[in-house]
Each structure stands twice: as structure tokens, then as C-alpha cells.
Design a protein around this motif. Sequence first.
Motif, short mmCIF file in Angstrom:
data_model
loop_
_atom_site.label_atom_id
_atom_site.label_comp_id
_atom_site.label_asym_id
_atom_site.label_seq_id
_atom_site.Cartn_x
_atom_site.Cartn_y
_atom_site.Cartn_z
N PHE A 198 0.82 -1.08 0.13
CA PHE A 198 0.27 0.02 0.14
C PHE A 198 1.00 1.28 -0.08
N ASP A 199 0.43 2.47 -0.48
CA ASP A 199 1.16 3.66 -0.77
C ASP A 199 0.94 4.40 0.77
N GLY A 200 0.12 4.15 1.48
CA GLY A 200 -0.24 4.69 2.73
C GLY A 200 -1.60 4.23 3.63
N PHE A 201 -1.60 4.57 4.64
CA PHE A 201 -2.75 3.94 5.58
C PHE A 201 -4.12 4.44 4.73
N ASP A 202 -4.40 5.43 4.01
CA ASP A 202 -5.48 5.76 3.61
C ASP A 202 -6.12 4.53 2.39
N ASP A 203 -4.87 4.12 1.84
CA ASP A 203 -5.15 3.02 0.80
C ASP A 203 -5.48 1.74 1.62
N VAL A 204 -5.03 1.56 2.99
CA VAL A 204 -5.43 0.28 3.62
C VAL A 204 -6.91 0.38 3.92
N VAL A 205 -7.43 1.60 4.20
CA VAL A 205 -8.64 1.79 4.56
C VAL A 205 -9.64 1.59 3.66
N ARG A 206 -9.20 2.26 2.30
CA ARG A 206 -9.96 1.84 1.09
C ARG A 206 -10.05 0.50 0.74
N ALA A 207 -9.01 -0.30 0.85
CA ALA A 207 -9.04 -1.78 0.57
C ALA A 207 -9.90 -2.46 1.77
N ALA A 208 -9.94 -1.92 2.89
CA ALA A 208 -10.80 -2.50 3.95
C ALA A 208 -12.24 -2.43 3.37
N ALA A 209 -12.47 -1.19 3.01
CA ALA A 209 -13.98 -0.83 2.62
C ALA A 209 -14.33 -1.54 1.41
#
Length: 194
Positions: free
Chosen positions: A50-61
Motif C-alpha cells: 500500500f502507498d499509505g494508510f488511507d489506501d489500507v482503509v480503502r482496501a478494507a472498505a
Amino acid sequence: MPRVVDHDERRRQIAEALLAVAARDGHEAVSSRAVAKELGVATGSLWHYFDGFDDVVRAAAAEITRRTDERIRSATMGLRGLTRLDALMREVLPVDDGTRTEAYVVVGFWGRLTALASSPDAGSPTFATWQDGISESLDEAVADGELSPATPKHSLMSLLRSITYGQQVLEVTEPHGAEAHLAVLDSILSPWRA
């Protein structure tokens, strides 16, 4: 020989770890360190995927949406009309331990996802990917004589979509039993039953 890692599967595992932390400990406990600990890896290893934590959040969504879609497909297979609609709605309304936990996680994401709205998949958990299933179920119910031919399908679809979000918020703020959530569904359908 270096170990071969399935990139997409590893991304899914990281997203699932975030969801596990959120479900167990609440959104305030979600961090890159907590996600890495859940996986038993170093925090820096997350950034290979992931490029950053926001990308992890998007993936979790997106993972929540994938899980919900999978449950809906399984629960509605071979069903039609109001029986199909009932099965579908039971997968999105907070009526059991799994969907209640999901409501807590999803509602907790909403504020953060609003800030990430520029991403095409940022709204995944709140985007009704199951809207086609609702539409088809209503069409079948009218065709089978379960609902009146005068049923205002588009208005009914909007109401059904709204109550899924509303009942999730209600479950988070004032928990209710499954019967209360299903009663709201029934009251929306009741005037149009044949």
C-alpha cells in the motif's frame, strides 16, 4: 529461492486485519502499528502493498463490500420475489452478530471515507452494489402477484437503501433486536403487498 507472494491476497489479508482490529477494539484503535501487530509483521512491511494508510482503509472498505456481495449471492441463490428481497436485506441489516459487527465497522468508516471521496472505491461500503438485486426482487414480486402492480419501485428502492444505512446507525447508537430492524422493512413493504 525467494518466496512467491500473491500480491492481491496479501493486500486482502492486510485489509482483513484492519477490519478485525476495528471490530474487536473500535476505530480509535486502528493504526498501521495495530494492523501490523494483528498480522504478526513489522509495520514497514505494510508499505510493500500500500502507498499509505488511507489506501489500507480503502482496501478494507472494498473488502466489506466484497464480503457483503458474497453473502448476498449465497443467501439469495434460487430465490425470487419477496423471499429473495428478505434474504438480501437480512445480509445488510444488522440482524445477527456478523451484520451487527459489520454495522459498527461500516458506520465508523463513513467519516474517513468522506475525506477520501476522490478515490473511485472510497465509498464502497456505502455504495449499494446490491441495488440491482433489490430492483429484480421487486420486479419479481410484482410479476408473481406478491406486490401490487402500482408499487412505486424506484421510491421503494430508495427507502430500502435508506433504511439499511439508517438501521446501521441506529444499531450503533441505540442497539435493537433483529425484530425491530425487520419490522421497519415490513412496514415499508406492507402497503404494497397484494
